[in-house]
Structure formats: structure tokens, C-alpha cells
Design a protein around this motif. Sequence first.
Motif, PDB file in Angstrom:
ATOM      1  N   SER A 144      14.963  18.344  25.295  1.00 50.31           N
ATOM      2  CA  SER A 144      15.542  17.369  24.245  1.00 50.31           C
ATOM      3  C   SER A 144      14.638  16.774  23.202  1.00 50.31           C
ATOM      4  O   SER A 144      15.251  16.516  22.087  1.00 50.31           O
ATOM      5  CB  SER A 144      16.108  16.244  24.997  1.00 50.31           C
ATOM      6  N   ALA A 145      13.428  16.656  23.650  1.00 50.27           N
ATOM      7  CA  ALA A 145      12.274  16.243  22.804  1.00 50.27           C
ATOM      8  C   ALA A 145      12.119  17.454  21.741  1.00 50.27           C
ATOM      9  O   ALA A 145      11.871  16.960  20.555  1.00 50.27           O
ATOM     10  CB  ALA A 145      11.234  16.351  23.543  1.00 50.27           C
ATOM     11  N   LEU A 146      12.123  18.642  22.178  1.00 52.56           N
ATOM     12  CA  LEU A 146      11.746  19.776  21.028  1.00 52.56           C
ATOM     13  C   LEU A 146      12.895  19.473  19.894  1.00 52.56           C
ATOM     14  O   LEU A 146      13.017  19.658  18.682  1.00 52.56           O
ATOM     15  CB  LEU A 146      11.718  21.104  21.501  1.00 52.56           C
ATOM     16  N   LYS A 147      14.279  19.317  20.496  1.00 54.99           N
ATOM     17  CA  LYS A 147      15.352  19.186  19.542  1.00 54.99           C
ATOM     18  C   LYS A 147      15.460  18.094  18.640  1.00 54.99           C
ATOM     19  O   LYS A 147      15.485  18.156  17.631  1.00 54.99           O
ATOM     20  CB  LYS A 147      16.784  19.374  20.300  1.00 54.99           C
ATOM     21  N   SER A 148      14.761  16.895  19.304  1.00 57.68           N
ATOM     22  CA  SER A 148      14.911  15.722  18.613  1.00 57.68           C
ATOM     23  C   SER A 148      13.741  15.802  17.691  1.00 57.68           C
ATOM     24  O   SER A 148      13.791  15.070  16.777  1.00 57.68           O
ATOM     25  CB  SER A 148      14.859  14.509  19.462  1.00 57.68           C
ATOM     26  N   ASP A 149      12.571  16.446  17.904  1.00 59.20           N
ATOM     27  CA  ASP A 149      11.741  16.751  17.083  1.00 59.20           C
ATOM     28  C   ASP A 149      11.953  17.337  15.830  1.00 59.20           C
ATOM     29  O   ASP A 149      11.611  17.091  14.557  1.00 59.20           O
ATOM     30  CB  ASP A 149      10.347  17.535  17.383  1.00 59.20           C
ATOM     31  N   ASN A 150      12.810  18.388  15.944  1.00 60.75           N
ATOM     32  CA  ASN A 150      13.446  19.092  14.620  1.00 60.75           C
ATOM     33  C   ASN A 150      14.499  18.313  13.845  1.00 60.75           C
ATOM     34  O   ASN A 150      14.539  18.622  12.801  1.00 60.75           O
ATOM     35  CB  ASN A 150      13.839  20.512  15.242  1.00 60.75           C
TER      36      ASN A 150
ATOM     37  N   SER B  18       3.560  13.139  31.883  1.00 57.50           N
ATOM     38  CA  SER B  18       3.586  14.044  32.910  1.00 57.50           C
ATOM     39  C   SER B  18       3.334  15.247  33.007  1.00 57.50           C
ATOM     40  O   SER B  18       3.539  16.081  31.763  1.00 57.50           O
ATOM     41  CB  SER B  18       5.109  14.036  33.380  1.00 57.50           C
ATOM     42  N   PRO B  19       2.065  15.731  33.551  1.00 56.88           N
ATOM     43  CA  PRO B  19       1.748  17.479  33.407  1.00 56.88           C
ATOM     44  C   PRO B  19       3.039  18.298  33.250  1.00 56.88           C
ATOM     45  O   PRO B  19       2.723  19.300  32.586  1.00 56.88           O
ATOM     46  CB  PRO B  19       0.953  17.373  34.597  1.00 56.88           C
ATOM     47  N   ALA B  20       3.881  18.160  33.889  1.00 54.19           N
ATOM     48  CA  ALA B  20       5.153  19.076  33.925  1.00 54.19           C
ATOM     49  C   ALA B  20       5.730  18.921  32.651  1.00 54.19           C
ATOM     50  O   ALA B  20       6.152  19.798  31.978  1.00 54.19           O
ATOM     51  CB  ALA B  20       6.209  18.750  35.107  1.00 54.19           C
TER      52      ALA B  20
ATOM     53  N   HIS C 143       6.565  21.530  27.358  1.00 54.14           N
ATOM     54  CA  HIS C 143       6.606  21.242  25.974  1.00 54.14           C
ATOM     55  C   HIS C 143       5.810  22.512  25.250  1.00 54.14           C
ATOM     56  O   HIS C 143       5.879  22.853  24.197  1.00 54.14           O
ATOM     57  CB  HIS C 143       6.262  19.960  25.647  1.00 54.14           C
ATOM     58  N   GLU C 144       4.556  22.673  25.927  1.00 54.33           N
ATOM     59  CA  GLU C 144       3.526  23.660  25.420  1.00 54.33           C
ATOM     60  C   GLU C 144       4.143  24.888  25.722  1.00 54.33           C
ATOM     61  O   GLU C 144       4.131  25.843  24.767  1.00 54.33           O
ATOM     62  CB  GLU C 144       2.366  23.548  26.066  1.00 54.33           C
ATOM     63  N   LEU C 145       4.935  25.237  26.530  1.00 52.48           N
ATOM     64  CA  LEU C 145       5.574  26.622  26.976  1.00 52.48           C
ATOM     65  C   LEU C 145       6.492  26.974  25.444  1.00 52.48           C
ATOM     66  O   LEU C 145       6.497  27.878  25.122  1.00 52.48           O
ATOM     67  CB  LEU C 145       6.432  26.574  28.091  1.00 52.48           C
TER      68      LEU C 145
END
Length: 107
Positions: free
Chosen positions: A17-23, A41-43, A48-50
Amino acid sequence: MKMPAFQAAQSYNLAKSALKSDNAQSKTGAETANVKGLEESPAFKAVHELAGTVAKGETAAMNYMTGSADPHSVVEALAQAELAVQTAVTVRDKVVEAYQELIRMPI
């Protein structure tokens, strides 16, 4: 890295959801509060990096198909994406294996 399956799934959904909202650059207040709480959180960071690495590989491949990227950068980006996906699959398999082991334990 110890991580319950539920936390991994929750982190994945939040990263997605963060990636979608970043876009889109449009977040609701509740979504922002949820993401801000787990951003450290490391997870969350790993997922996010993946997603970012895979997106870079896809972008490089599309640029190559349109003729705006050199083959070396495409191969490098796709190799990084492949390595990231293989790592994620390995972690997922370990989490599933640990969950199955817990299920088999006598109560």
C-alpha cells in the motif's frame, strides 16, 4: 530473523500500500498512521526494497524494449531483481517450514 507469519503478511500489505500511495501521492489518515508505525520494521523495509528492486528490473526491461537502455544495465537490473525474488522465496519457505513445525508440536 524471527518474524511471525502474520507480521510478515501485514508488513507485505503495508509495503504494497505504501508503494501504491507513493506513486499516487494520496494517503488517507488511517493508512498513514498504520504505515508510519511499522516503517522502522525490518520486515517492512525488506519488502519495500524487494518491491523497489523488482520495479527497477521491470523498468529497465521496458526501457530496453523501447531502445532507451543498454543491454548491460538491463542484465544487471534483472539479475538484482532475480536475486531479490529468490531471497524472498527462501525466507517465505523458512517461515512456512517453521509454521508447519509449530503446528506439528503436541500440546
